[in-house]
Structures are given as C-alpha cells and as structure tokens.
Design a protein around this motif. Sequence first.
Motif, PDB file in Angstrom:
ATOM      1  N   GLY A 180       0.820  -1.204   0.000  1.00  0.00           N
ATOM      2  CA  GLY A 180       0.000   0.000   0.000  1.00  0.00           C
ATOM      3  C   GLY A 180       0.853   1.253   0.000  1.00  0.00           C
ATOM      4  N   LEU A 181       0.222   2.349   0.331  1.00  0.00           N
ATOM      5  CA  LEU A 181       0.866   3.658   0.386  1.00  0.00           C
ATOM      6  C   LEU A 181       0.622   4.237   1.771  1.00  0.00           C
ATOM      7  N   ASP A 182       1.685   4.725   2.412  1.00  0.00           N
ATOM      8  CA  ASP A 182       1.558   5.262   3.766  1.00  0.00           C
ATOM      9  C   ASP A 182       1.530   6.788   3.753  1.00  0.00           C
ATOM     10  N   PHE A 183       0.676   7.331   4.610  1.00  0.00           N
ATOM     11  CA  PHE A 183       0.600   8.774   4.838  1.00  0.00           C
ATOM     12  C   PHE A 183       1.043   9.035   6.275  1.00  0.00           C
ATOM     13  N   ALA A 184       2.018   9.912   6.455  1.00  0.00           N
ATOM     14  CA  ALA A 184       2.485  10.284   7.786  1.00  0.00           C
ATOM     15  C   ALA A 184       1.617  11.440   8.301  1.00  0.00           C
ATOM     16  N   VAL A 185       0.643  11.101   9.117  1.00  0.00           N
ATOM     17  CA  VAL A 185      -0.287  12.090   9.663  1.00  0.00           C
ATOM     18  C   VAL A 185      -0.522  11.788  11.141  1.00  0.00           C
ATOM     19  N   TYR A 224      -7.942   0.398   4.593  1.00  0.00           N
ATOM     20  CA  TYR A 224      -7.340   1.400   5.475  1.00  0.00           C
ATOM     21  C   TYR A 224      -6.998   0.694   6.782  1.00  0.00           C
ATOM     22  N   CYS A 225      -5.741   0.784   7.223  1.00  0.00           N
ATOM     23  CA  CYS A 225      -5.411   0.061   8.450  1.00  0.00           C
ATOM     24  C   CYS A 225      -4.520   0.870   9.391  1.00  0.00           C
ATOM     25  N   HIS A 226      -4.273   0.277  10.583  1.00  0.00           N
ATOM     26  CA  HIS A 226      -3.590   0.898  11.731  1.00  0.00           C
ATOM     27  C   HIS A 226      -4.449   2.018  12.331  1.00  0.00           C
ATOM     28  N   LEU A 227      -5.752   1.871  12.243  1.00  0.00           N
ATOM     29  CA  LEU A 227      -6.688   2.921  12.660  1.00  0.00           C
ATOM     30  C   LEU A 227      -6.798   2.998  14.184  1.00  0.00           C
ATOM     31  N   SER A 228      -7.246   4.155  14.651  1.00  0.00           N
ATOM     32  CA  SER A 228      -7.505   4.317  16.084  1.00  0.00           C
ATOM     33  C   SER A 228      -8.995   4.204  16.404  1.00  0.00           C
ATOM     34  N   GLU A 229      -9.830   4.519  15.418  1.00  0.00           N
ATOM     35  CA  GLU A 229     -11.278   4.570  15.683  1.00  0.00           C
ATOM     36  C   GLU A 229     -12.052   4.330  14.397  1.00  0.00           C
ATOM     37  N   ALA A 253       2.786  -1.399  13.633  1.00  0.00           N
ATOM     38  CA  ALA A 253       3.076  -0.012  13.263  1.00  0.00           C
ATOM     39  C   ALA A 253       4.060   0.566  14.270  1.00  0.00           C
ATOM     40  N   THR A 254       4.976   1.381  13.785  1.00  0.00           N
ATOM     41  CA  THR A 254       5.955   2.016  14.671  1.00  0.00           C
ATOM     42  C   THR A 254       5.510   3.401  15.133  1.00  0.00           C
ATOM     43  N   GLY A 255       4.415   3.887  14.593  1.00  0.00           N
ATOM     44  CA  GLY A 255       3.886   5.184  14.974  1.00  0.00           C
ATOM     45  C   GLY A 255       2.629   5.479  14.183  1.00  0.00           C
ATOM     46  N   PRO A 256       1.911   6.565  14.517  1.00  0.00           N
ATOM     47  CA  PRO A 256       0.668   6.878  13.819  1.00  0.00           C
ATOM     48  C   PRO A 256       0.884   7.118  12.326  1.00  0.00           C
TER      49      PRO A 256
END
Length: 280
Positions: A180-185, A224-229, A253-256
């Motif tokens: 996939g493609l990661d967004f650093a947010v 969409y993954c590594h979600l918080s909610e 995941a190493t961070g959000p």
Amino acid sequence: MRIFAPLMCVAVLTWPAAATAQGYISRLLNKPVPGGVAVVALGQAPQAPRAFLDDNRVMVLRDSDQQWIAVVGIDLKTPKGKQTLTVQDATGSRQTGFNVGSKDYKAQHITLKNKSQVNPDPEQTRRFEREYKEQIQAYSQYREVIPSNVSLDKPVNGRLSSPFGLRRFFNGEERNAHSGLDFAVPQGTPIKAPADGVVTIVADYFFNGKTVFVDHGQGFISMYCHLSEFMVKKGDEVKRGQVIAKVGATGRATGPHLHWNISLNNARVDPAIFINAFKP
C-alpha cells in the motif's frame, strides 16, 4: 450497465499491437508495470463486454473517447512481458494481449520491539491465517456497480511516507513487499472515503490493527489500516468525502500513520496511480 447474458462459444485468438485507448481514464491510469495498472482498449460496441485476467473479473468502463476499456490491476509479482486478457461480448470470446514493463522497487528496513510481530507464535499464526483468508475473500468480490470515480481523492492530507512496493525487512528478516501507500499524519486524523462504496470489513487484525475495507464496485477495493477509531460499520453505504475512520498506530506499526491499499481484480496495486502521484 447491462451485461450480455448467454455468450456464443466462439474462441478467437487475437494479438493486436495492444490497442491504445486515448481517453481521460487511460491517460490517468495506464501504468503497465508490476504493481501498476494496464488500460486496454476494447472497442466501441453498444454494450459493455466482460473481461477476465486469469479467473478474476476485470473492471470495464466507457472512457471519455466513448471506447470501452479494461482497467486491469497487475500483481506485483507479474513478470515482464505479454499478459493475456479474455474478452467476452455478443460475438463470442476472444483473447487480447497487453505488455507489462519493469519497475525497480527499493528496500526498507524496520526495527520492531514486539518480536511476535516479526515471528508470531503458533496461536498468533492461526489468527493471522484466519484474518488473511477473510481479507482475500473481500478482495476477490466483484459487484456490477460502476465506481463513482476512479480518479481518487486522498483519504487524508499529509506527507506520503513509505511508498508502494518496498521490499520490507523487519528486524533484518525479509517479509512481503509493502502492498500500500503510507501517509504520515497525526493520531486521530479523519480518513475520508475517496469514492462511493459499501463497507465490507470492519475488524481489528493482528498485523493490520483496526481495519476498514470499502468496495467501490467492479473489483475496485480500498483498505485502510492501523486505525484508532471506526466511524462506520460493516454493510454501511458511504459517499465520497465521508469520514470512515481515524488514523492510529494499531497492529504492526511504529507510529501513527495511514496505510492505504487499492486492489483491482484481486491484485494489490499502487494507490499513487489514482491520485496522480505515481513515480516510474
């Protein structure tokens, strides 16, 4: 879109110099490399043909030049060379070819403190296998609904971090390439649906963490993954721009960040293609 019912059992093999569509969708999406998309011209018949790559049904749309096109997802492991697409219409069945080029993908080395996310124990492995099967089943679905749009909005506004296709090494051990493609947010950033669709998975997975799948029609699936909610539930119909979840750091995941997958005809492809951010 009306699809032809009984088809004449006539097999015709054709190898044109891969007819090139010139409409808007073709210009936007045609990136025929492993992990990319091939747009194949299918002619200007009154009604839509069907197209298949191996056993997987392929998206067929009418482009801006009024030509029918097959929008084909190319698996990351596809070798360079000619691939065969089977096309069915009122005149019978035929085969047409398209060429897959080459693309080099870089390597990424990641260190994880949680060793079980590199080498899961037997119980965790069984859990992963169950979850993987569920996801593959969702990716393989094909609804006749025409996607509302294939030029997609970004699900979040933020810096693109890990690109698609990276060869990934966790604690020095090679694993599957980045699909996939990661967004650093930041944590809690709202995630918006990039197109209309139906939610097919809302789950908390071992590797993916909290995960949402949206089926946009014709084998066009986003994940969409590594979600918080979660902001949706399975079976919900969502509209383009609707908030479906919030960014987190669950799972491996190493961070959000947001990890965003796009799948076409059960092949994971580079999401950057659909937001005009593809790099050859």
